[in-house]
Design a protein around this motif. Structure first.
Motif, short mmCIF file in Angstrom:
data_model
loop_
_atom_site.label_atom_id
_atom_site.label_comp_id
_atom_site.label_asym_id
_atom_site.label_seq_id
_atom_site.Cartn_x
_atom_site.Cartn_y
_atom_site.Cartn_z
N ALA A 22 0.73 -1.31 0.15
CA ALA A 22 0.14 0.00 0.04
C ALA A 22 0.82 1.31 0.04
O ALA A 22 0.44 2.19 -0.36
N SER A 23 2.15 1.19 0.45
CA SER A 23 2.91 2.18 0.52
C SER A 23 3.35 2.59 -0.80
O SER A 23 4.25 3.63 -0.85
N LEU A 24 3.36 1.78 -1.74
CA LEU A 24 4.17 1.81 -2.96
C LEU A 24 3.15 2.40 -4.03
O LEU A 24 1.80 2.36 -4.20
N ASN A 25 3.62 3.31 -5.03
CA ASN A 25 3.08 4.03 -6.07
C ASN A 25 3.76 3.99 -7.35
O ASN A 25 4.80 4.63 -7.58
N HIS A 26 3.26 3.09 -8.33
CA HIS A 26 3.97 2.78 -9.47
C HIS A 26 3.12 2.32 -10.36
O HIS A 26 2.12 1.54 -9.88
N PRO A 27 3.02 2.51 -11.75
CA PRO A 27 2.02 2.03 -12.68
C PRO A 27 2.13 0.55 -12.94
O PRO A 27 1.19 -0.09 -13.41
N SER A 28 3.33 0.09 -12.42
CA SER A 28 3.54 -1.58 -12.75
C SER A 28 3.10 -2.33 -11.41
O SER A 28 3.28 -3.62 -11.44
N ILE A 29 2.89 -1.71 -10.31
CA ILE A 29 2.41 -2.44 -9.04
C ILE A 29 0.92 -2.00 -8.71
O ILE A 29 0.40 -0.89 -8.85
N VAL A 30 0.37 -3.16 -8.48
CA VAL A 30 -1.13 -3.13 -8.26
C VAL A 30 -1.24 -2.30 -6.87
O VAL A 30 -0.42 -2.09 -5.85
N ALA A 31 -2.40 -1.56 -6.85
CA ALA A 31 -2.50 -0.70 -5.73
C ALA A 31 -3.59 -1.44 -4.74
O ALA A 31 -4.36 -2.26 -5.11
N VAL A 32 -3.10 -1.06 -3.54
CA VAL A 32 -4.13 -1.77 -2.28
C VAL A 32 -5.16 -0.63 -1.85
O VAL A 32 -4.88 0.17 -1.50
#
Length: 90
Positions: free
Chosen positions: A64-74
């Motif tokens: 959830a702390s990550l924000n990137h177009p290739s990483i799924v959002a929580v």
């Protein structure tokens, strides 16, 4: 017709999209927002183990702390019971 499984009164679970070492991912439907989601649940055989629960929770918090177009959002995390067994979701 069988009622769909619902978690947290919000997510209807569909078919299994994938399985991993400690979790299963389902196609889901967020009935509150009317959108398709992926729902990751801790496997039933691990859901009663506090160490796996903590590990699953940390994984969700980290993702959830990550924000990137290739990483799924929580969008949400929680705990519910399926067939009397605790189920953590993210």
């Amino acid at each position: 017709m069988e009622e769909p499984r619902r978690l947290g009164g919000r997510y209807e679970l569909g078919g299994v999209l994938g399985r991993g070492g400690m979790a299963e991912v389902y196609l889901g439907h967020d009935i509150r927002l009317g959108r398709a989601v992926a729902v990751k649940t801790l496997r039933a055989d691990m859901a009663r183990d506090p160490s796996f629960q903590a590990r699953f929770r940390r994984e969700a918090q980290s993702a959830a702390s990550l924000n990137h177009p290739s990483i799924v959002a929580v969008y949400d995390t929680g705990e519910d019971y399926i067939d009397g067994c605790p189920s953590r979701t993210s």
